[in-house]
Scaffold this motif. Structure first.
Motif, mmCIF file in Angstrom:
data_model
loop_
_atom_site.group_PDB
_atom_site.id
_atom_site.type_symbol
_atom_site.label_atom_id
_atom_site.label_comp_id
_atom_site.label_asym_id
_atom_site.label_seq_id
_atom_site.Cartn_x
_atom_site.Cartn_y
_atom_site.Cartn_z
ATOM 1 N N VAL A 50 0.860 -1.182 0.000
ATOM 2 C CA VAL A 50 0.000 0.000 0.000
ATOM 3 C C VAL A 50 0.898 1.233 0.000
ATOM 4 C CG1 VAL A 50 -1.819 1.240 1.223
ATOM 5 C CG2 VAL A 50 -1.765 -1.265 1.287
ATOM 6 N N GLN A 51 0.740 2.082 -1.018
ATOM 7 C CA GLN A 51 1.563 3.278 -1.182
ATOM 8 C C GLN A 51 1.035 4.396 -0.283
ATOM 9 O OE1 GLN A 51 4.266 3.016 -3.145
ATOM 10 N NE2 GLN A 51 3.628 0.943 -3.683
ATOM 11 N N LYS A 52 1.883 4.987 0.531
ATOM 12 C CA LYS A 52 1.465 6.063 1.433
ATOM 13 C C LYS A 52 1.838 7.440 0.882
ATOM 14 C CE LYS A 52 0.890 3.314 5.348
ATOM 15 N NZ LYS A 52 -0.101 2.367 5.050
ATOM 16 N N SER A 53 2.277 7.491 -0.349
ATOM 17 C CA SER A 53 2.735 8.723 -0.981
ATOM 18 C C SER A 53 1.573 9.653 -1.345
ATOM 19 C CB SER A 53 3.514 8.377 -2.251
ATOM 20 O OG SER A 53 3.861 9.534 -2.952
ATOM 21 N N LYS A 54 1.860 10.948 -1.409
ATOM 22 C CA LYS A 54 0.885 11.953 -1.845
ATOM 23 C C LYS A 54 0.933 12.137 -3.365
ATOM 24 C CE LYS A 54 -0.616 13.209 2.218
ATOM 25 N NZ LYS A 54 -1.898 12.689 2.647
ATOM 26 N N MET A 55 1.844 11.429 -4.025
ATOM 27 C CA MET A 55 1.978 11.548 -5.479
ATOM 28 C C MET A 55 0.782 10.873 -6.155
ATOM 29 S SD MET A 55 6.057 10.853 -5.773
ATOM 30 C CE MET A 55 6.151 11.162 -7.502
ATOM 31 N N ALA A 56 0.233 11.541 -7.158
ATOM 32 C CA ALA A 56 -0.985 11.081 -7.824
ATOM 33 C C ALA A 56 -0.868 9.661 -8.369
ATOM 34 C CB ALA A 56 -1.361 12.048 -8.941
ATOM 35 N N PHE A 57 0.237 9.351 -9.040
ATOM 36 C CA PHE A 57 0.338 8.027 -9.648
ATOM 37 C C PHE A 57 0.431 6.922 -8.596
ATOM 38 C CE2 PHE A 57 4.819 9.031 -9.245
ATOM 39 C CZ PHE A 57 5.437 7.801 -9.008
ATOM 40 N N LYS A 58 0.969 7.213 -7.416
ATOM 41 C CA LYS A 58 1.021 6.219 -6.337
ATOM 42 C C LYS A 58 -0.380 5.993 -5.761
ATOM 43 C CE LYS A 58 5.431 5.320 -6.136
ATOM 44 N NZ LYS A 58 5.946 3.980 -6.406
ATOM 45 N N GLN A 59 -1.146 7.074 -5.650
ATOM 46 C CA GLN A 59 -2.517 6.946 -5.156
ATOM 47 C C GLN A 59 -3.370 6.162 -6.152
ATOM 48 O OE1 GLN A 59 -3.671 11.018 -4.378
ATOM 49 N NE2 GLN A 59 -2.509 11.098 -2.464
ATOM 50 N N MET A 60 -3.159 6.420 -7.442
ATOM 51 C CA MET A 60 -3.891 5.674 -8.461
ATOM 52 C C MET A 60 -3.476 4.201 -8.466
ATOM 53 S SD MET A 60 -4.570 8.352 -11.586
ATOM 54 C CE MET A 60 -2.887 8.540 -12.089
ATOM 55 N N GLU A 61 -2.229 3.919 -8.151
ATOM 56 C CA GLU A 61 -1.781 2.516 -8.023
ATOM 57 C C GLU A 61 -2.562 1.815 -6.907
ATOM 58 O OE1 GLU A 61 2.435 1.958 -7.463
ATOM 59 O OE2 GLU A 61 2.915 2.960 -9.352
ATOM 60 N N ASN A 62 -2.775 2.514 -5.785
ATOM 61 C CA ASN A 62 -3.558 1.938 -4.681
ATOM 62 C C ASN A 62 -4.980 1.616 -5.133
ATOM 63 O OD1 ASN A 62 -1.465 2.134 -2.811
ATOM 64 N ND2 ASN A 62 -2.189 4.060 -1.951
ATOM 65 N N ILE A 63 -5.599 2.572 -5.814
ATOM 66 C CA ILE A 63 -6.970 2.369 -6.270
ATOM 67 C C ILE A 63 -7.034 1.189 -7.229
ATOM 68 C CG2 ILE A 63 -8.906 3.378 -7.543
ATOM 69 C CD1 ILE A 63 -7.894 6.156 -6.518
ATOM 70 N N ASN A 64 -6.096 1.140 -8.162
ATOM 71 C CA ASN A 64 -6.055 0.039 -9.120
ATOM 72 C C ASN A 64 -5.816 -1.305 -8.410
ATOM 73 O OD1 ASN A 64 -6.060 -0.881 -11.951
ATOM 74 N ND2 ASN A 64 -3.968 -1.492 -11.444
ATOM 75 N N ALA A 65 -4.941 -1.312 -7.429
ATOM 76 C CA ALA A 65 -4.681 -2.547 -6.668
ATOM 77 C C ALA A 65 -5.954 -3.011 -5.958
ATOM 78 C CB ALA A 65 -3.559 -2.322 -5.657
ATOM 79 N N PHE A 66 -6.730 -2.051 -5.431
ATOM 80 C CA PHE A 66 -8.000 -2.400 -4.785
ATOM 81 C C PHE A 66 -8.978 -3.001 -5.783
ATOM 82 C CE2 PHE A 66 -12.428 -1.148 -4.250
ATOM 83 C CZ PHE A 66 -12.751 -1.883 -3.117
#
Length: 164
Positions: A50-66
């Protein structure tokens, strides 16, 4: 019928044991962290990192992983959502449909924690003998709309009224 934002929020908080921070559901889920924690509670190890970064692409990675983990868990593609639906706030209704579906799948899989949505029906496999199958194929022809020559002649109000 889909669940409301408040029902989704309460269920996610109850399952994860963590309070969501933000003014609305979109803001609370946008980084994908709460969603990843949710699916990992229901199916441990579903999202490895789970990416804890504020960077947009890391947040989108979390959503995609979900969404990928939700699909593997049993959420149908028609009830899942695309990453941009949440990240850009394009379709929060679809996000809530996915969360509702996840709640139903959890109940179906025997999850004993907090519930969301209605329990899905279990399949009940039926076994029929060949005689029963054959009997179901027979439909007498007179049952298929046969009216013994009846017509609408004589019925009032259907164009056969006399002009005065």
């Amino acid at each position: 019928m889909s669940v409301s934002e408040s029902e989704c929020r309460k269920w996610i908080e109850a399952v994860t044991g963590e309070k969501l921070v933000g003014s609305n559901l979109e803001e609370q889920l946008k980084d994908g962290i709460a969603l990843c924690k949710l699916i990992n509670k229901l199916s441990p190890g579903s999202v490895k990192s789970v990416q804890k970064s504020k960077m947009a692409f890391k947040q989108m990675e979390n959503i995609n992983a979900f969404t990928e983990a939700a699909r593997r868990y049993g959420v149908p593609d028609s009830e899942n959502f695309q990453t941009v639906a949440l990240f850009e706030g394009q379709n929060m209704k679809q996000v809530m449909i996915c969360i509702d579906s996840l709640g139903r799948q959890a109940q179906k899989k025997g999850y004993t924690g907090p519930k969301l949505g209605v329990k899905m029906a279990d399949t009940q496999k039926r076994q029929f003998s060949q005689d029963q199958v054959d009997a179901g194929k027979f439909v007498p022809s007179k049952q298929m709309g046969y009216s013994k020559g009846a017509t609408q002649a004589g019925m009032g109000g259907f164009g056969n009224q006399r002009k005065m």
